[in-house]
Scaffold this motif. Structure first.
Motif, PDB file in Angstrom:
ATOM      1  N   SER A 108       7.352 -11.702   6.739  1.00 29.17           N
ATOM      2  CA  SER A 108       8.251 -12.264   5.848  1.00 29.17           C
ATOM      3  C   SER A 108       9.130 -11.485   5.024  1.00 29.17           C
ATOM      4  N   GLY A 109       9.269  -9.988   5.802  1.00 27.73           N
ATOM      5  CA  GLY A 109      10.152  -9.113   5.353  1.00 27.73           C
ATOM      6  C   GLY A 109       9.711  -8.375   4.073  1.00 27.73           C
ATOM      7  N   ARG A 110       8.540  -8.298   3.876  1.00 26.51           N
ATOM      8  CA  ARG A 110       7.866  -7.673   2.792  1.00 26.51           C
ATOM      9  C   ARG A 110       7.172  -6.138   3.177  1.00 26.51           C
ATOM     10  N   LEU A 111       7.761  -5.128   2.396  1.00 26.60           N
ATOM     11  CA  LEU A 111       7.195  -3.856   2.723  1.00 26.60           C
ATOM     12  C   LEU A 111       5.660  -3.711   2.388  1.00 26.60           C
ATOM     13  N   LYS A 112       4.832  -3.659   3.414  1.00 21.11           N
ATOM     14  CA  LYS A 112       3.306  -3.412   3.052  1.00 21.11           C
ATOM     15  C   LYS A 112       2.922  -2.186   3.165  1.00 21.11           C
TER      16      LYS A 112
ATOM     17  N   TYR B  19       0.809  -1.185   0.047  1.00 21.40           N
ATOM     18  CA  TYR B  19       0.015  -0.037   0.024  1.00 21.40           C
ATOM     19  C   TYR B  19       0.950   1.249  -0.120  1.00 21.40           C
ATOM     20  N   THR B  20       0.361   2.257  -0.615  1.00 21.46           N
ATOM     21  CA  THR B  20       1.453   3.559  -0.833  1.00 21.46           C
ATOM     22  C   THR B  20       0.305   4.785  -0.213  1.00 21.46           C
ATOM     23  N   GLY B  21      -0.788   4.425  -0.167  1.00 13.91           N
ATOM     24  CA  GLY B  21      -1.936   5.562   0.345  1.00 13.91           C
ATOM     25  C   GLY B  21      -2.706   5.118   1.708  1.00 13.91           C
ATOM     26  N   TYR B  22      -3.538   6.115   2.201  1.00 14.34           N
ATOM     27  CA  TYR B  22      -4.488   5.843   3.104  1.00 14.34           C
ATOM     28  C   TYR B  22      -5.649   6.934   3.067  1.00 14.34           C
ATOM     29  N   GLY B  23      -6.690   6.277   3.779  1.00 13.18           N
ATOM     30  CA  GLY B  23      -7.803   7.121   4.177  1.00 13.18           C
ATOM     31  C   GLY B  23      -8.052   7.237   5.627  1.00 13.18           C
ATOM     32  N   VAL B  24      -8.778   8.515   6.090  1.00 12.21           N
ATOM     33  CA  VAL B  24      -8.883   8.399   7.509  1.00 12.21           C
ATOM     34  C   VAL B  24     -10.416   7.879   7.748  1.00 12.21           C
ATOM     35  N   VAL B  25     -10.362   6.820   8.754  1.00 14.33           N
ATOM     36  CA  VAL B  25     -11.431   6.118   9.197  1.00 14.33           C
ATOM     37  C   VAL B  25     -12.320   7.049  10.075  1.00 14.33           C
TER      38      VAL B  25
END
Length: 424
Positions: free
Chosen positions: A379-383, A73-79
């Protein structure tokens, strides 16, 4: 002739009756077979439908797992967003599924939506909070008070005569504190209501035990792990020691069940921590060590991992231990190493992100600074990698796999991670 005809008619009637009864019997048997066959077909059909549904659910579950495990993910929304009470601020700690906020003038317990469950006022010059399971403690370093909390609020206050240097708490509410005197240091113990226990350990820099640098109580409160500094041939060395305060520990002098000097020859141990009632870890200036206390009277050094690089940060949860060290050479100046409680490495990752804080919550590693964040899975993955337009001091998992709780000095927000872009 009439009699014969009458007899003939009677015989025909009897034959007809016999045929009707026989045919009725055959019809009944056919009906039973038909019903049995119908029921069998229904059962088979239901089984096939159930099997298909299970396969669909399993495929959906695997797909969801892969999605949440692999997606970046690279973005977000405020809940939602919640303004917190103003006042001095020192820090946040994970407290169960919620947060403990503490400052110089009080502590508060915030639920998963930023609501204050309780508030406790006090006055401290240098508050330091610790959490273990269902209990938390806030100690006034170089002061004389320790406030003890559970999730319902304040349960006790411990008062000391000597200044407090360190404090630790068990998940049962027992508190251990290092108190400082001009010629020696002491480790005192307190019940959850703040009353003193009839147990203490005296420590001298030049003595057999050494000077206590850090301490940690096991969750059940029966074991104390200590990092000590002591003099050996005029050189300062490190030591890790274990004390057992259960019934079994009474058979050992000073309840000292384990001491480890050799692994820390010419090095100092700065921090120790019980991960659970069995495993503990110690951090020195050139290694991380993993201990097991399965044998209560003979703790064991399970694994010691030498660290040649400079250690920048250490952090942990009940299931994982994290280190960030320098990574000389190349474009990535740092390396993130995650271990299990037995010392087995989970993953190692180099990065160049300018972090100031590092945490572990569940199966996620959080690296963040005052306005941005990176999240890795185990797993070391950038989430997730992104920036915020509000100040950040603490980040943890949200209520759902793709949500985070982001907290600042005066605000708390739940954000939902998205493919790209961001909005308020």
């Amino acid at each position: 002739m009439s009699e014969w005809n009458s007899m003939n008619r009677e015989i025909k009637k009897n034959q007809l009756r016999s045929q009707i009864v026989q045919n009725s019997g055959n019809k009944d048997e056919s009906s039973e077979e038909i019903i049995k066959k119908a029921r069998s077909k229904v059962k088979k059909k239901r089984f096939r439908i159930s099997l298909v549904v299970l396969l669909v659910l399993a495929a959906g579950g695997i797909g969801a797992f892969e999605y949440f495990s692999l997606y970046h993910y690279t973005g977000y929304g405020v809940v939602w967003s919640k303004e917190l009470n103003e006042g001095s601020y020192e820090g946040y700690l994970n407290f169960g599924s919620n947060l403990l906020k503490y400052s110089k003038d009080g502590a508060s317990y915030l639920d998963s939506q930023g609501k204050e469950v309780w508030i406790q006022s006090y006055e401290m010059k240098s508050p330091k909070a610790v959490v273990n399971g269902e209990y938390a403690a806030v100690a006034d370093l170089q002061g004389n008070s320790i406030y003890i909390f559970n999730k319902a609020g304040n349960v006790g206050v411990a008062t000391t005569v000597l200044p407090i240097v360190k404090a630790t708490v068990s998940s049962q509410g027992v508190v251990a504190a290092v108190l400082e005197e001009s010629t020696a240091n002491y480790i005192y113990f307190f019940k959850q209501d703040g009353s003193a226990l009839d147990v203490k350990i005296k420590a001298l820099l030049g003595g057999d035990s050494g000077y206590p640098v850090d301490i940690s109580l096991s969750p059940d409160g029966t074991q104390l792990m200590g990092a000590y500094a002591y003099l050996k041939n005029g050189t300062l060395n490190g030591r890790v020691a274990f004390h057992n305060f259960a019934e079994i520990g009474k058979s050992v002098p000073d309840r000292l069940v384990g001491g480890f000097d050799e692994p820390y020859d010419s090095s100092l141990v700065a921090q120790v921590h019980f991960l659970d009632d069995t495993y503990a870890c110690a951090f020195s200036d050139n290694s991380v060590s993993f201990y097991s206390t399965k044998n209560a009277l003979s703790p064991e050094l399970v694994k010691q991992i030498p660290i040649k690089e400079q250690i920048k940060s250490v952090f942990y949860s009940r299931k994982y231990v994290g280190l960030i060290v320098d990574n000389p050479g190349g474009e990535n100046p740092y390396r993130l190493d995650i271990y299990r409680p037995d010392g087995k490495q989970v993953f190692s990752k180099v990065f160049q992100y300018p972090y100031t804080n590092a945490d572990i919550d569940g199966n996620h590693v959080f690296l963040y600074n005052e306005n941005s964040c990176r999240v890795y899975n185990m797993s070391g993955r950038l989430k997730f990698s992104g920036t915020f337009d509000f100040p950040v001091t603490k980040i943890r998992n949200g209520r759902f796999p793709n949500t985070l709780i982001v907290t600042g000095p005066q605000n708390m927000k739940e954000i939902r991670l998205q493919i790209g872009g961001q909005y308020q």
